[in-house]
Motif scaffolding. Structure first.
Motif, PDB file in Angstrom:
ATOM      1  N   MET A   1     -13.960  13.629   9.992  1.00  0.00           N
ATOM      2  CA  MET A   1     -14.332  12.828   8.824  1.00  0.00           C
ATOM      3  C   MET A   1     -13.865  11.387   8.999  1.00  0.00           C
ATOM      4  N   ALA A   2     -14.426  10.519   8.156  1.00  0.00           N
ATOM      5  CA  ALA A   2     -13.999   9.126   8.187  1.00  0.00           C
ATOM      6  C   ALA A   2     -12.853   8.946   7.208  1.00  0.00           C
ATOM      7  N   LYS A   3     -12.086   7.904   7.442  1.00  0.00           N
ATOM      8  CA  LYS A   3     -11.005   7.585   6.522  1.00  0.00           C
ATOM      9  C   LYS A   3     -11.594   7.169   5.181  1.00  0.00           C
ATOM     10  N   PHE A   4     -10.862   7.471   4.092  1.00  0.00           N
ATOM     11  CA  PHE A   4     -11.369   7.078   2.774  1.00  0.00           C
ATOM     12  C   PHE A   4     -11.100   5.614   2.513  1.00  0.00           C
ATOM     13  N   ARG A   5     -11.913   5.046   1.614  1.00  0.00           N
ATOM     14  CA  ARG A   5     -11.615   3.704   1.121  1.00  0.00           C
ATOM     15  C   ARG A   5     -10.311   3.749   0.352  1.00  0.00           C
ATOM     16  N   PHE A   6      -9.559   2.667   0.423  1.00  0.00           N
ATOM     17  CA  PHE A   6      -8.238   2.649  -0.180  1.00  0.00           C
ATOM     18  C   PHE A   6      -8.279   3.022  -1.656  1.00  0.00           C
ATOM     19  N   PHE A   7      -9.280   2.542  -2.365  1.00  0.00           N
ATOM     20  CA  PHE A   7      -9.282   2.768  -3.806  1.00  0.00           C
ATOM     21  C   PHE A   7      -9.752   4.162  -4.209  1.00  0.00           C
ATOM     22  N   ARG A   8     -10.153   4.967  -3.245  1.00  0.00           N
ATOM     23  CA  ARG A   8     -10.482   6.357  -3.577  1.00  0.00           C
ATOM     24  C   ARG A   8      -9.268   7.255  -3.439  1.00  0.00           C
TER      25      ARG A   8
ATOM     26  N   ARG B   1       0.833  -1.209   0.000  1.00  0.00           N
ATOM     27  CA  ARG B   1       0.000   0.000   0.000  1.00  0.00           C
ATOM     28  C   ARG B   1       0.860   1.248   0.000  1.00  0.00           C
TER      29      ARG B   1
ATOM     30  N   ASN C   1      -4.886   5.827   9.254  1.00  0.00           N
ATOM     31  CA  ASN C   1      -5.334   6.201  10.590  1.00  0.00           C
ATOM     32  C   ASN C   1      -4.221   5.907  11.583  1.00  0.00           C
TER      33      ASN C   1
ATOM     34  N   PHE D   1      -4.996  11.072   8.046  1.00  0.00           N
ATOM     35  CA  PHE D   1      -6.307  11.013   7.402  1.00  0.00           C
ATOM     36  C   PHE D   1      -6.266  11.837   6.126  1.00  0.00           C
TER      37      PHE D   1
ATOM     38  N   THR E   1      -6.256  -2.544   8.311  1.00  0.00           N
ATOM     39  CA  THR E   1      -6.505  -1.248   7.672  1.00  0.00           C
ATOM     40  C   THR E   1      -5.255  -0.383   7.630  1.00  0.00           C
TER      41      THR E   1
END
Lengths: 307, 530
Positions: free
Chosen positions: A280-287, A129, A196, A192, A204
């Motif tokens: 805010m929430a963490k983004f999905r990896f693919f975004r 990643r 995280n 973020f 994650t």
């Protein structure tokens, strides 16, 4: 006097960086209605880790045992080579933009290698990643620095930070380049919405997954190095894009004032990061690639605006 | 004992094969089926009569009657009836598997195989369940001749065959049983291609404590304490289900105040856990605000629990014949006031959460469980409601005072993703607060339990009891022997059923989303491993 300033320059990043981490954690805690640990806790943590025994896997090679030293040294060298409060210095040896970017890349390279070295499943995940992200982030980073380099006509960071001052007509370019830079900053420092830093969920993780196998002194170095990297990026962002308040001469009172102003800028960075991480929430990896692409586009626009 | 009306008998008769000899035990109709017929009978009840399978279990009655008995417990929703065919295994240890006609029977049969040494013929999964390789394969702990105080020799030879995915670029990730957070132990084996999950296989059993065997040997009041520890976060619901079964076995009629109090406590438990889960789901996406608020709300309810009953988990409250802790008038008014504050706080938090695009983006479309897979596995509880399966023991098998305090309707969602499970919890939390307020309003003046109750169990009989715990339906099956003492207790936590579909919800998601999916299920390891 020069020796004295050089000493401050050299130790500034490693000495102050844990404080940044502590401040971010404190603000986040307060935003969650928690009291939170003291802002000096990261120093205590480093001290504790430095006095602990460590466990190294039988399967680890020299990469695993030497990577923390390489990574930490890289941050020290880079920390000494960027403008913090003294743009008049003109360090021509290591103060070049490309040297800084690729010196940091050496650190990332060894970090990724050390993650895979022990063959643990999580380390491999983290490394793959990290490499995906840093490959994508590199374009944004180079282009944002290139924007300010083009404006001031030099790739030397000290020269940039002293000459960009007063380039009022390029204000929009600088602002756009800074936005692009900030997006990369978040990716490079494992914040973020990319990563995280507080999570315990191995699946994650990105940065934390790579250092999962470390313990004791080497873990301390790894943690310290990542705090250094955070402050290095803050310093680059603060002094290349908004260099007002930098000392223009070597008098003691000017330097002290500059350090104070610099600390205020750093605090603003900490505050912004803490606010992002609390709201805010963490983004999905693919975004995440999309976000880095935005950074790249912002910088291209910024460069286009210069001419 | 409520006598069976002719009307009820007529209803029961439609579920029972014509030549069967039916015995009635309370609200249970039971009849023997020959080994050859069981597949057909079970399939007929399940597929044609639309009954839901509650549990399948065995009892070892070799000493008294010379056979093993396998019970297939089906429930008739809305009627509070249970249809229970059984087969007898005389001098043999094999029985036909019904897992090919009722898929959800699979894990029950594996469990009978592991714990009783009875082999389901035709069962596709021959691996043991819950017990691990260190347990000898020829020692069966739930047989009566197994001495629970003796430790068998540690076996060393066995291996567990995880499913394997072969192919270029497939990477296997073992996770657990020890995790980084303070959670229960469980092992997950992922096969991934890049970041996509191709196969996910949970392996549980690390918290096996021999609870079912302990239920047979402990003294009665210890049994109730044990039921509180089957799954610690559902202490009240588990002990409620167990006590209800014991009350049926001893023909105890409860004072109505006790019934209302049980509803209040059960809903307080649901409320605390739903708050905790809602916060934890947000926390796992990194939405720290929501995470912190969720734990704060949960803590408020836990402190109410402690103030009223002296136990944060409502332990020691249930007893045969009622409850041990009362809610007096002063407390009642205080509680009503607090509920108002909590409800307002909760609505505010949810308002912020549902306005956060980054949060919704993580929740929507993540961990989708298809309704078809859910139905085949008989999924229940929050997970079932999130795919539109209408199943709620409070409505289907009304107990305590729920028949007078029924929730308006069973809340459901259709999408089956993390967001749907999140929404079901939110709606249930709102409903719970309403039920508690309603129950407090209607709380009748009476005793809270039966003082100096002399508990005598009926002989050679059994009882079924179901309770809607916060995860879903908890079922207890309790039998007594010829002396009127408890001979077997089968607790069935909803987790035992829902664990089976976690792999389907995880399939084709990216690895970093798995912790979130797992959290949205939030199943009990202890309740599964027993």
């Amino acid at each position: 006097m020069t020796i004295f300033i050089w000493t401050i320059q050299f130790i500034f990043i490693p000495v102050v960086s844990p404080l940044c981490v502590g401040i971010i954690k404190k603000i986040k805690a307060r935003l969650q209605n928690r009291e939170g640990a003291s802002i000096f806790q990261p120093y205590k943590d480093l001290w504790k880790l430095l006095h602990k025994d460590e466990v190294i896997s039988r399967d680890a090679s020299w990469i695993f045992s030497s990577a923390p030293f390489i990574i930490f040294s890289v941050t020290i060298v880079v920390g000494a080579s960027i403008p913090i409060f003294e743009p008049f210095f003109n360090n021509t040896l290591t103060g070049d933009m490309l040297i800084i970017v690729y010196a940091l890349a050496i650190g990332t390279f060894f970090l990724a290698l050390s993650g895979m070295d022990t063959g643990s499943a999580f380390g491999g995940l983290g490394s793959s990643r990290e490499m995906t992200l840093s490959a994508l982030a590199e374009g944004g980073l180079i282009f944002s620095l290139l924007t300010v380099a083009l404006i001031s006509g030099t790739t030397n960071l000290f020269a940039i930070s002293s000459s960009i001052f007063g380039q009022g007509q390029h204000f929009l370019s600088v602002l756009l380049a800074f936005s692009g830079f900030f997006i990369v900053l978040l990716a490079e420092t494992a914040r973020f919405p990319y990563d995280n830093p507080d999570t315990h969920l191995e699946l994650t993780m990105i940065h934390e997954a790579m250092i999962l196998e470390y313990s004791g002194k080497r873990l301390a170095l790894m943690e310290w190095a990542s705090a250094n990297k955070l402050l290095i990026f803050f310093a680059l962002g603060a002094n290349l894009f908004f260099p007002s308040g930098l000392a223009q001469n070597a008098y003691a009172d000017a330097i002290i004032l500059c350090i104070v102003i610099f600390m205020v800028k750093i605090f603003i960075f900490c505050l912004v990061i803490a606010l992002i991480e609390s709201s805010m929430a963490k983004f999905r990896f693919f975004r995440l690639p999309d976000l880095l692409l935005i950074s790249f586009i912002l910088n291209v626009v910024a460069i286009g605006l210069i001419y | 004992m409520p006598l069976l009306t002719t009307n009820m008998i007529k209803k029961i008769q439609q579920f029972i094969p014509k030549d069967a000899q039916v015995e009635f035990h309370d609200n249970n109709a039971t009849f023997e089926v020959s080994i050859l017929e069981i597949k057909k009978v079970a399939r007929d009840l399940y597929a044609n009569k639309n009954l839901s399978l509650k549990l399948i279990t065995a009892t070892d009655e070799r000493e008294e009657n010379g056979y093993f008995k396998i019970w297939y417990v089906f429930g008739v929703p809305k009627e509070n009836l249970f249809i229970i065919p059984f087969i007898l295994l005389k001098n043999k240890t094999e029985f036909p598997s019904i897992s090919l006609v009722i898929y959800e029977a699979l894990n029950y049969e594996r469990k009978i195989k592991t714990f009783f040494g009875l082999t389901p013929i035709g069962c596709q999964d021959k691996r043991p369940i819950i017990l691990h390789e260190n347990w000898p394969t020829d020692v069966f702990p739930l047989r009566k001749d197994f001495d629970w105080q003796k430790r068998p020799q540690i076996a060393t030879s066995g291996i567990y065959n995880f499913q394997k995915v072969k192919g270029e670029g497939i990477y296997e990730i073992p996770v657990g049983p020890i995790h980084a957070g303070i959670i229960e132990p469980g092992h997950f084996r992922f096969s991934v291609a890049g970041e996509r999950i191709v196969l996910l296989e949970p392996r549980l059993g690390y918290t096996h404590k021999g609870s079912e065997k302990l239920f047979e040997v402990l003294p009665l009041d210890e049994k109730i304490k044990l039921s509180e520890k089957i799954s610690g976060d559902s202490s009240f619901s588990h002990s409620l289900a167990f006590c209800q079964a014991l009350e049926k076995l001893s023909d105890t009629t409860l004072p109505t105040r006790a019934l209302y109090l049980r509803v209040i406590y059960a809903e307080l438990e649901r409320l605390a856990n739903h708050f905790g889960d809602i916060g934890a789901i947000m926390m796992d996406t990194g939405f720290n605000f929501g995470g912190a608020q969720g734990s704060r709300l949960r803590e408020m309810v836990m402190q109410i629990n402690e103030r009223i009953t002296g136990s944060r988990f409502l332990r020691g409250v249930n007893t045969i014949g009622g409850v041990t802790k009362d809610i007096d008038n002063l407390e009642k008014n205080k509680l009503l006031l607090e509920l108002k504050t909590i409800s307002k706080d909760f609505s505010k938090v949810i308002g912020v959460a549902l306005n956060s695009t980054s949060l919704l983006n993580r929740l929507k479309g993540t961990g989708v469980l298809s309704a078809e897979i859910a139905k085949n596995h008989g999924v229940i509880g929050v997970v079932g409601k999130a795919v539109g399966i209408i199943n709620d023991a409070r409505v289907d098998y009304p107990y305590a005072a729920y028949d007078k305090l029924l929730p308006d309707e069973i809340v459901t969602e259709q999408d089956g993703d993390v967001y749907a499970r999140f929404l079901v919890r939110i709606k249930e939390a709102h409903a719970s607060m309403k039920i508690i307020e309603d129950a407090l309003d209607k709380l009748p003046k009476e005793d809270i339990n039966i003082p100096n109750l002399n508990v005598v169990f009926k002989k050679n009989t059994f009882a079924m009891s179901v309770v809607e715990g916060w995860r879903g339906e908890i079922a207890y099956f309790v039998t007594t022997d010829e002396n009127g003492s408890i001979s077997r207790v089968v607790p069935r936590d909803p987790s035992f059923i829902n664990w089976a579909v976690l792999r389907d919800a995880g399939f084709d998601n990216v690895i970093p989303d798995f912790p979130l999916i797992n959290k949205s299920f939030n199943l009990s390891y202890s309740g599964n491993d027993l």
